[in-house]
Design an enzyme around this catalytic site. Structure first.
Site, PDB file in Angstrom:
ATOM      1  CE  LYS A   1     -19.011 -29.828  10.817  1.00  0.00           C
ATOM      2  NZ  LYS A   1     -20.414 -29.430  10.753  1.00  0.00           N
TER       3      LYS A   1
ATOM      4  CG  LEU B   1     -29.581 -32.452  12.069  1.00  0.00           C
ATOM      5  CD1 LEU B   1     -29.876 -33.838  11.516  1.00  0.00           C
ATOM      6  CD2 LEU B   1     -30.230 -32.268  13.420  1.00  0.00           C
ATOM      7  N   PRO B   2     -25.454 -31.440  13.614  1.00  0.00           N
ATOM      8  CG  PRO B   2     -24.865 -32.303  15.702  1.00  0.00           C
ATOM      9  CD  PRO B   2     -25.990 -32.232  14.723  1.00  0.00           C
TER      10      PRO B   2
ATOM     11  CE  LYS C   1     -20.237 -22.877   7.351  1.00  0.00           C
ATOM     12  NZ  LYS C   1     -20.172 -21.672   8.162  1.00  0.00           N
TER      13      LYS C   1
ATOM     14  CB  THR D   1     -21.249 -27.028   7.987  1.00  0.00           C
ATOM     15  OG1 THR D   1     -21.745 -25.714   8.176  1.00  0.00           O
ATOM     16  CG2 THR D   1     -20.019 -26.980   7.098  1.00  0.00           C
TER      17      THR D   1
HETATM   18  P1  NAD Z   1     -25.267 -27.838  18.152  1.00  0.00           P
HETATM   19  O1  NAD Z   1     -24.495 -29.042  18.530  1.00  0.00           O
HETATM   20  O2  NAD Z   1     -25.386 -26.686  19.113  1.00  0.00           O
HETATM   21  O3  NAD Z   1     -26.771 -28.262  17.740  1.00  0.00           O
HETATM   22  C1  NAD Z   1     -27.120 -29.414  17.038  1.00  0.00           C
HETATM   23  C2  NAD Z   1     -28.488 -29.872  17.539  1.00  0.00           C
HETATM   24  O4  NAD Z   1     -28.905 -30.983  16.762  1.00  0.00           O
HETATM   25  C3  NAD Z   1     -28.471 -30.332  18.998  1.00  0.00           C
HETATM   26  O5  NAD Z   1     -29.506 -29.665  19.725  1.00  0.00           O
HETATM   27  C4  NAD Z   1     -28.735 -31.845  18.908  1.00  0.00           C
HETATM   28  O6  NAD Z   1     -29.450 -32.356  20.009  1.00  0.00           O
HETATM   29  C5  NAD Z   1     -29.543 -31.904  17.619  1.00  0.00           C
HETATM   30  N1  NAD Z   1     -29.538 -33.215  16.973  1.00  0.00           N
HETATM   31  C6  NAD Z   1     -28.475 -34.018  16.690  1.00  0.00           C
HETATM   32  N2  NAD Z   1     -28.884 -35.122  16.031  1.00  0.00           N
HETATM   33  C7  NAD Z   1     -30.228 -35.001  15.886  1.00  0.00           C
HETATM   34  C8  NAD Z   1     -31.236 -35.806  15.285  1.00  0.00           C
HETATM   35  N3  NAD Z   1     -30.936 -36.964  14.695  1.00  0.00           N
HETATM   36  N4  NAD Z   1     -32.520 -35.390  15.330  1.00  0.00           N
HETATM   37  C9  NAD Z   1     -32.844 -34.212  15.924  1.00  0.00           C
HETATM   38  N5  NAD Z   1     -31.942 -33.393  16.508  1.00  0.00           N
HETATM   39  C10 NAD Z   1     -30.656 -33.798  16.488  1.00  0.00           C
HETATM   40  O7  NAD Z   1     -24.634 -27.328  16.765  1.00  0.00           O
HETATM   41  P2  NAD Z   1     -24.773 -25.862  16.108  1.00  0.00           P
HETATM   42  O8  NAD Z   1     -23.695 -24.993  16.637  1.00  0.00           O
HETATM   43  O9  NAD Z   1     -26.196 -25.441  16.189  1.00  0.00           O
HETATM   44  O10 NAD Z   1     -24.363 -26.219  14.597  1.00  0.00           O
HETATM   45  C11 NAD Z   1     -25.254 -26.896  13.720  1.00  0.00           C
HETATM   46  C12 NAD Z   1     -24.626 -26.900  12.331  1.00  0.00           C
HETATM   47  O11 NAD Z   1     -24.399 -25.546  11.911  1.00  0.00           O
HETATM   48  C13 NAD Z   1     -23.264 -27.602  12.262  1.00  0.00           C
HETATM   49  O12 NAD Z   1     -23.183 -28.331  11.066  1.00  0.00           O
HETATM   50  C14 NAD Z   1     -22.274 -26.443  12.293  1.00  0.00           C
HETATM   51  O13 NAD Z   1     -21.060 -26.788  11.646  1.00  0.00           O
HETATM   52  C15 NAD Z   1     -23.043 -25.367  11.550  1.00  0.00           C
HETATM   53  N6  NAD Z   1     -22.682 -23.982  11.892  1.00  0.00           N
HETATM   54  C16 NAD Z   1     -22.498 -23.599  13.180  1.00  0.00           C
HETATM   55  C17 NAD Z   1     -22.155 -22.272  13.463  1.00  0.00           C
HETATM   56  C18 NAD Z   1     -21.935 -21.808  14.886  1.00  0.00           C
HETATM   57  O14 NAD Z   1     -21.427 -20.665  15.064  1.00  0.00           O
HETATM   58  N7  NAD Z   1     -22.292 -22.584  15.913  1.00  0.00           N
HETATM   59  C19 NAD Z   1     -22.018 -21.340  12.429  1.00  0.00           C
HETATM   60  C20 NAD Z   1     -22.266 -21.752  11.115  1.00  0.00           C
HETATM   61  C21 NAD Z   1     -22.595 -23.082  10.855  1.00  0.00           C
END
Ligand code: NAD
Length: 298
Positions: free
Chosen positions: A246, A65-66, A171, A96
């Site tokens: 964040k 999740l975000p 991380k 994260t």
């Molecule tokens: P994103 O915004 O693309 O995806 C998050 C998903 O969670 C969305 O599809 C949203 O609809 C869903 N969501 C939100 N609240 C929800 C809930 N209560 N129930 C069910 N689904 C819910 O984000 P992302 O890029 O996939 O990143 C996710 C996590 O991974 C973050 O914490 C980010 O910091 C970390 N991260 C991202 C990357 C990257 O390159 N994008 C790399 C490493 C770590």
């Protein structure tokens, strides 16, 4: 049979869950966005109408999740995950978030006799797609060993950083350095372009010199210099600037709490906050090169 409930199917969660399917795991998929669930159903997952329904018969729960607010709400609040799982279910959060948020969920889970791991990842969307992520895990050894084959279906490296919250702190250290490296690399390339040097040649020179780093190796922030980078796709997708902002804020809070001096982390945090305030939060974090150019090369 291992039945995995995967919650959060965004840029990272969707390809991670798809790799679990490819490895043969039974999967139940849930996201707030119905189209995101459908994409996983097309890969062979079963759909769920709520988080509580997704986890009801699961032996393992994975969330992606975000931020901490959504993770706390999923496990402890309206998502009702802790209240809905069977005893013995293994809980793994790959988002994260702050170490304190991870510890709060771990403590509540343990009070119910459930094992919880914080397992944030490094490697970006490309690593999630290729199944080459690095997992940085906090929690007890025994649940980590149970989780290991599942994590290895999505990644290449699994590190045990320490107890609950240690994965998140590890991380954070990485992403603070990544934010600094991205900004430093952008500055070097902008300087080269301002002096009419060829940025492709300069990138290659630095990659072979002491300034070599992950950004130049895999994520060049200038468009057209590397295939399949967000820069080459108009800074679409990838790792969004608001997520980097964040992560830098999390690192700054951790630095404050421990009295650690992190001046470059602090500058990077401010620059990313300004970049987002200018309306770039939904663009990849390499787009900060345009902010640093101040419109000079438009
Ligand atoms: P994103 O915004 O693309 O995806 C998050 C998903 O969670 C969305 O599809 C949203 O609809 C869903 N969501 C939100 N609240 C929800 C809930 N209560 N129930 C069910 N689904 C819910 O984000 P992302 O890029 O996939 O990143 C996710 C996590 O991974 C973050 O914490 C980010 O910091 C970390 N991260 C991202 C990357 C990257 O390159 N994008 C790399 C490493 C770590």
């Amino acid at each position: 049979m291992t039945r995995i409930a995967f919650i959060g199917l965004g840029n990272m969660g969707a390809p991670m869950a798809a790799n679990l399917r490819k490895a043969g795991y039974e999967l139940v998929a849930f996201d707030l966005v119905p189209e995101a669930i459908q994409r996983l159903v097309d890969e062979g997952a079963a759909p769920a109408r709520s988080a509580a329904e997704a986890v009801a018969d699961a032996t393992v729960v994975i969330s992606m999740l975000p931020a901490g607010e959504q993770v706390r709400d999923l496990y402890l609040g309206t998502g009702r995950v802790l209240a809905s799982v069977d005893i013995g279910t293994l809980l793994i959060d790959c988002s994260t978030i702050a170490a304190e948020d991870a510890r709060a969920v771990a403590t509540a889970a343990e009070a119910r006799g459930l094992a919880f791991l914080d397992a944030p990842v490094s490697g970006g969307v490309a690593g999630a797609q290729a199944g080459t992520l690095t997992f940085i895990v906090g929690g007890e050894t025994q649940p980590l060993e149970t989780a290991r084959p599942i994590l290895e279906a999505m990644g290449r490296n699994v590190f045990h950083a320490g107890g609950h919250g240690a994965g998140q702190l590890g991380k954070m250290c990485n992403n603070m350095l990544l934010g600094i490296l991205m900004i430093g690399t952008c500055e070097a390339l902008n300087l080269a372009v301002a002096h009419q040097l060829n940025p492709a040649i300069i990138s290659e020179i630095i990659r072979s010199s002491s300034g070599n780093n992950w950004v130049l190796q895999t994520y060049n922030p200038l468009p057209g210099l590397m295939e399949n980078t967000p820069a080459t796709r108009g800074y679409e997708g990838g790792f969004l600037s608001n997520l980097m902002t964040k992560d830098l804020a999390l690192a700054m809070n951790a630095a404050l709490a421990s009295g650690t001096s992190t001046p470059l982390g602090s500058v990077a945090s401010s620059l990313y906050a300004m970049h987002c305030a200018n309306g770039n939060g939904g663009r990849d974090f390499s787009s900060i090169i345009q902010f640093l150019q101040g419109g000079r090369f438009d």
